[in-house]
Design a protein around this motif. Structure first.
Motif: not given
Length: 409
Positions: A222-233
Motif C-alpha cells: 500500500l502507498p505510505g507503507a512504513r516499518l513500525e513496531e506494534g504499539r500496545p493499545v
C-alpha cells in the motif's frame, strides 16, 4: 651293606640293617585293595605289633591295631517308611540328626531345581514347547525367530512426536517470502509490513505472514507503507446492560469491530488483528449494569487499575426507587463493610429525584446494590460514567475508542 648300632631306648641297643645307597629306578606300585581294610590277594597278613611299655602307659593305639570301619556301601539304606521315630545320633558327635525332608516330586528340565508345590487358588503353568532344555531358566520366555517379532502398530503418536501436517499445496509459497522477493527486502521486514496491515493480496489486506499464495495472485504494498513496531493499545467501551464484561466470547469484547469505532476518533491507530493479542479486561462490571469498561494490552495501565485500583475513584449513577432520609444518607456517606472489606467513606448525593450519584474507589460488584437495600431503596439501573480521570463522554452504547497517548487514569 653296613651294620650300625642305633639306640632305641635308653640303656638298650638294637642291630638294624641299613642299605648303603638307595637304588635308582621306578618304584613298583602297590596292588590296590578291594576294601578299606582287606589286604590284597597274595599279600601276607600283617601281624599286630606289640606296643611298647611307654605306648601302653599312654593308651595310644597304633593305626594297624585299630579296627577297620565298614565301607559306606555296606551300611543299610534308610527310607522314609522304616525311619525310627526318634532321630538317630551321628557317629561320634552325639548330636541328633534333623528329620529328613520329604522328597520333591519333579524337577525342571535341565537345571535340577525342584518345582515348588502349587499354592491353592493359583493357576498352574503348563510347559511350553521348546522350553526346559539345557541352559534354559524355568519360566523364561522361549526364543522367537526374528521374523516373528513384528512391530506393533501404535494408534496414537508417541510423546514428543508431532502429528503429521498436511502437505502444502503445490506451486505456493509464504506471503512473507513472496514479498521479500518482489520488493526486495529482508524476510523480517516483509513480516513487519504484513503484520502492520500494509500488504494486499488481490486487493485485500492480509495480516498473516504465513499465508500461502500462488504465482497468479497479485501481491502489492500500500502507498505510505512504513516499518513500525506494534504499539500496545487500551480500548474504552460503552457496555450495554445485559452483556457480560469478561474475556470470553459473547462478552463486551465482541463489540471491538471497525464499524463500532466511535466517529471522530483521534488516536490515529489502525484496526489490526494483532491488537487482540493479550487484550484483557481490567475493570469488571455487573451484567445488569451499563457504562465504561476498559480492555488493555499495556502493563502500566493494568497495574494502575488492578494492583492500585483501590486508589482510583469511579463515578456511578444509580436509578433508585424509594424514600431516603437524611440520617440514612449520612450513614451511606460513612460507608459500609462488605464481604470482608472495611467501611470506607464515599460521596453520595442526589442528582435528581430518582438518581443517586456515587463517587467511590473501586467498589466490588454488588456493593452499590447492597448499600441501597440497607438504606431502604430499590436499585433499578446502574451506569458507570467515569474511571479515574477518563469519562465516557462521546461514547454511545455499544461503541468503543482508543485511549489517547496523553490520557491518564
Amino acid at each position: 651293606m653296613s651294620s650300625t648300632l642305633r639306640p632305641t631306648k635308653p640303656g638298650t641297643l638294637s642291630l638294624s640293617s641299613r642299605p648303603a645307597k638307595r637304588a635308582t629306578g621306578t618304584r613298583s606300585a602297590r596292588p590296590p585293595r578291594s576294601g578299606p581294610s582287606a589286604p590284597a590277594a597274595g599279600t601276607p597278613r600283617r601281624e599286630p605289633s606289640v606296643p611298647s611299655p611307654s605306648e601302653a602307659k599312654s593308651g595310644v593305639k597304633r593305626a594297624a591295631d585299630r579296627p577297620a570301619r565298614p565301607a559306606a556301601s555296606t551300611r543299610p539304606e534308610r527310607s522314609a517308611s522304616n525311619a525310627p521315630a526318634r532321630p538317630a545320633k551321628s557317629g561320634t558327635t552325639g548330636r541328633a540328626m534333623p528329620p529328613a525332608k520329604p522328597a520333591r516330586s519333579a524337577t525342571s528340565g535341565g537345571t535340577g531345581r525342584a518345582t515348588p508345590p502349587a499354592k491353592p487358588g493359583m493357576k498352574s503353568r503348563a510347559a511350553k514347547p521348546g522350553t526346559g532344555g539345557a541352559g534354559t531358566r524355568p519360566g523364561s520366555r522361549p526364543d522367537r525367530a526374528p521374523q516373528d517379532r513384528a512391530p506393533k502398530a501404535s494408534a496414537s503418536p508417541s510423546r514428543g512426536q508431532r502429528p503429521a501436517q498436511a502437505p502444502a499445496a503445490a506451486n505456493t509459497e509464504r506471503l512473507a517470502k513472496r514479498l521479500a522477493t518482489e520488493l526486495p527486502c529482508s524476510r523480517a521486514d516483509a513480516e513487519r509490513y504484513i503484520e502492520g496491515g500494509w500488504v494486499t493480496v488481490n486487493g485485500k489486506v492480509q495480516e498473516e505472514p504465513g499465508l500461502r499464495v500462488t504465482a497468479s495472485q497479485t501481491v502489492s504494498l500500500l502507498p505510505g507503507a512504513r516499518l513500525e513496531e506494534g504499539r500496545p493499545v487500551t480500548i474504552l467501551i460503552h457496555k450495554p446492560a445485559g452483556m457480560y464484561a469478561d474475556d470470553q466470547p459473547g462478552s463486551a469484547r465482541d463489540l471491538i469491530l471497525p464499524e463500532n469505532l466511535m466517529p471522530g476518533d483521534r488516536s490515529g491507530q489502525r484496526y489490526l488483528k494483532r491488537m487482540f493479542n493479550g487484550l484483557k479486561l481490567v475493570t469488571p462490571l455487573e451484567r445488569a449494569a451499563s457504562g465504561l469498561v476498559v480492555y488493555t494490552q499495556e502493563f502500566a495501565v493494568a497495574r494502575k487499575l488492578v494492583d492500585e485500583g483501590r486508589h482510583v475513584e469511579q463515578e456511578y449513577v444509580a436509578q433508585v426507587e424509594g424514600q431516603l432520609s437524611e440520617a440514612d444518607l449520612a450513614r451511606m456517606q460513612r460507608g459500609m463493610a462488605y464481604e470482608g472489606r472495611p467501611a470506607t467513606p464515599m460521596k453520595v448525593s442526589w442528582q435528581n429525584e430518582n438518581h443517586l450519584r456515587f463517587a467511590l474507589k473501586s467498589p466490588m460488584p454488588g456493593f452499590i446494590e447492597a448499600v441501597c437495600e440497607a438504606a431502604g431503596l430499590r436499585l433499578l439501573a446502574l451506569r458507570r460514567l467515569r474511571i479515574g480521570r477518563l469519562p465516557m463522554a462521546g461514547l454511545a452504547a455499544g461503541q468503543w475508542r482508543y485511549r489517547l497517548e496523553y490520557e491518564r487514569f
